[in-house]
Write a protein that holds these residues in place. Structure first.
Motif, mmCIF file in Angstrom:
data_model
loop_
_atom_site.group_PDB
_atom_site.id
_atom_site.type_symbol
_atom_site.label_atom_id
_atom_site.label_comp_id
_atom_site.label_asym_id
_atom_site.label_seq_id
_atom_site.Cartn_x
_atom_site.Cartn_y
_atom_site.Cartn_z
ATOM 1 N N ARG A 46 85.492 151.503 -46.142
ATOM 2 C CA ARG A 46 86.678 151.192 -45.334
ATOM 3 C C ARG A 46 86.391 151.353 -43.847
ATOM 4 O O ARG A 46 87.285 151.671 -43.075
ATOM 5 C CB ARG A 46 87.822 152.105 -45.758
ATOM 6 N N LEU A 47 85.160 151.129 -43.459
ATOM 7 C CA LEU A 47 84.757 151.338 -42.074
ATOM 8 C C LEU A 47 85.522 150.416 -41.119
ATOM 9 O O LEU A 47 86.053 150.864 -40.108
ATOM 10 C CB LEU A 47 83.251 151.130 -41.927
ATOM 11 N N ALA A 48 85.590 149.137 -41.440
ATOM 12 C CA ALA A 48 86.264 148.182 -40.554
ATOM 13 C C ALA A 48 87.745 148.514 -40.414
ATOM 14 O O ALA A 48 88.299 148.479 -39.309
ATOM 15 C CB ALA A 48 86.090 146.761 -41.077
ATOM 16 N N MET A 49 88.389 148.848 -41.526
ATOM 17 C CA MET A 49 89.823 149.191 -41.474
ATOM 18 C C MET A 49 90.044 150.463 -40.665
ATOM 19 O O MET A 49 90.969 150.539 -39.850
ATOM 20 C CB MET A 49 90.353 149.361 -42.898
ATOM 21 N N GLY A 50 89.201 151.459 -40.860
ATOM 22 C CA GLY A 50 89.345 152.713 -40.122
ATOM 23 C C GLY A 50 89.107 152.544 -38.636
ATOM 24 O O GLY A 50 89.853 153.085 -37.811
ATOM 25 N N LEU A 51 88.071 151.792 -38.276
ATOM 26 C CA LEU A 51 87.805 151.556 -36.855
ATOM 27 C C LEU A 51 88.924 150.756 -36.202
ATOM 28 O O LEU A 51 89.326 151.036 -35.076
ATOM 29 C CB LEU A 51 86.470 150.833 -36.684
ATOM 30 N N THR A 52 89.424 149.765 -36.919
ATOM 31 C CA THR A 52 90.532 148.964 -36.390
ATOM 32 C C THR A 52 91.776 149.817 -36.189
ATOM 33 O O THR A 52 92.452 149.719 -35.159
ATOM 34 C CB THR A 52 90.844 147.796 -37.337
ATOM 35 N N SER A 53 92.065 150.680 -37.151
ATOM 36 C CA SER A 53 93.234 151.569 -37.031
ATOM 37 C C SER A 53 93.079 152.523 -35.863
ATOM 38 O O SER A 53 94.011 152.720 -35.074
ATOM 39 C CB SER A 53 93.425 152.368 -38.321
ATOM 40 N N ALA A 54 91.894 153.122 -35.742
ATOM 41 C CA ALA A 54 91.650 154.060 -34.646
ATOM 42 C C ALA A 54 91.754 153.363 -33.290
ATOM 43 O O ALA A 54 92.369 153.894 -32.351
ATOM 44 C CB ALA A 54 90.281 154.721 -34.808
ATOM 45 N N LEU A 55 91.175 152.183 -33.196
ATOM 46 C CA LEU A 55 91.233 151.436 -31.944
ATOM 47 C C LEU A 55 92.668 151.056 -31.596
ATOM 48 O O LEU A 55 93.103 151.197 -30.451
ATOM 49 C CB LEU A 55 90.353 150.191 -32.027
ATOM 50 N N PHE A 56 93.420 150.582 -32.595
ATOM 51 C CA PHE A 56 94.815 150.215 -32.360
ATOM 52 C C PHE A 56 95.621 151.414 -31.861
ATOM 53 O O PHE A 56 96.360 151.321 -30.878
ATOM 54 C CB PHE A 56 95.454 149.651 -33.636
ATOM 55 N N LEU A 57 95.500 152.553 -32.549
ATOM 56 C CA LEU A 57 96.270 153.735 -32.157
ATOM 57 C C LEU A 57 95.890 154.212 -30.756
ATOM 58 O O LEU A 57 96.755 154.604 -29.971
ATOM 59 C CB LEU A 57 96.066 154.853 -33.182
ATOM 60 N N ALA A 58 94.600 154.176 -30.443
ATOM 61 C CA ALA A 58 94.152 154.619 -29.117
ATOM 62 C C ALA A 58 94.674 153.697 -28.017
ATOM 63 O O ALA A 58 95.172 154.166 -26.981
ATOM 64 C CB ALA A 58 92.630 154.693 -29.081
ATOM 65 N N VAL A 59 94.586 152.394 -28.233
ATOM 66 C CA VAL A 59 95.064 151.435 -27.224
ATOM 67 C C VAL A 59 96.582 151.504 -27.086
ATOM 68 O O VAL A 59 97.122 151.476 -25.977
ATOM 69 C CB VAL A 59 94.588 150.003 -27.571
ATOM 70 N N TYR A 60 97.271 151.620 -28.222
ATOM 71 C CA TYR A 60 98.734 151.732 -28.209
ATOM 72 C C TYR A 60 99.157 152.999 -27.453
ATOM 73 O O TYR A 60 100.052 152.963 -26.600
ATOM 74 C CB TYR A 60 99.235 151.746 -29.649
ATOM 75 N N GLY A 61 98.505 154.109 -27.736
ATOM 76 C CA GLY A 61 98.826 155.362 -27.050
ATOM 77 C C GLY A 61 98.527 155.295 -25.563
ATOM 78 O O GLY A 61 99.336 155.728 -24.734
#
Length: 133
Positions: A46-61
């Motif tokens: 689930r590397l791609a999903m995890g990286l995408t989630s982390a990136l989204f949350l960081a950019v959103y924050g």
């Protein structure tokens, strides 16, 4: 001719606007912390999903923090992104199956508190005077 800064000093802003922006900034910190907490759980499947989630949350924050900072400095354009983030948060709190009831209600309460602060008459007046200055 000297340029007049468009931003207002923080102490000149009404307390409802400062409280709303501080709360939105706290939300931004929580989003960035969530992004960091996703990283250790990454694995091959689930590397791609995890990286995408982390990136989204960081950019959103980061975006929410920047908009809260601009809003408290009197830049009225930042009101729309902050309001949109709160509306999304309220809807997630009401409709999400994956959030426990307590967390859902906290999301709703915090989102509504920020909306009340942003749309308080003193906040609207402060932002409208800076807009036409």
């Amino acid at each position: 001719m000297t340029d007049v800064p468009r931003s207002s000093p923080l102490s000149a802003q009404p307390w409802p606007l400062r409280a709303a922006c501080a709360t939105a900034a706290l939300e931004a910190v929580v989003l960035v912390v969530q992004a960091l907490l996703v990283l250790p759980a990454l694995d091959g499947q689930r590397l791609a999903m995890g990286l995408t989630s982390a990136l989204f949350l960081a950019v959103y924050g980061a975006g929410l923090a920047w908009c809260a900072w601009c809003l408290v400095r009197g830049q009225s354009w930042a009101r729309a992104p902050v309001v949109l983030a709160q509306l999304i948060q309220v809807l997630v709190g009401f409709t999400s199956d994956w959030t426990p009831d307590v967390i859902g209600w906290v999301l709703v309460a915090v989102g509504i508190a920020v909306l009340v602060g942003v749309f308080h008459p003193r906040s609207l007046a402060a932002l409208s005077t800076d807009e036409h200055a």
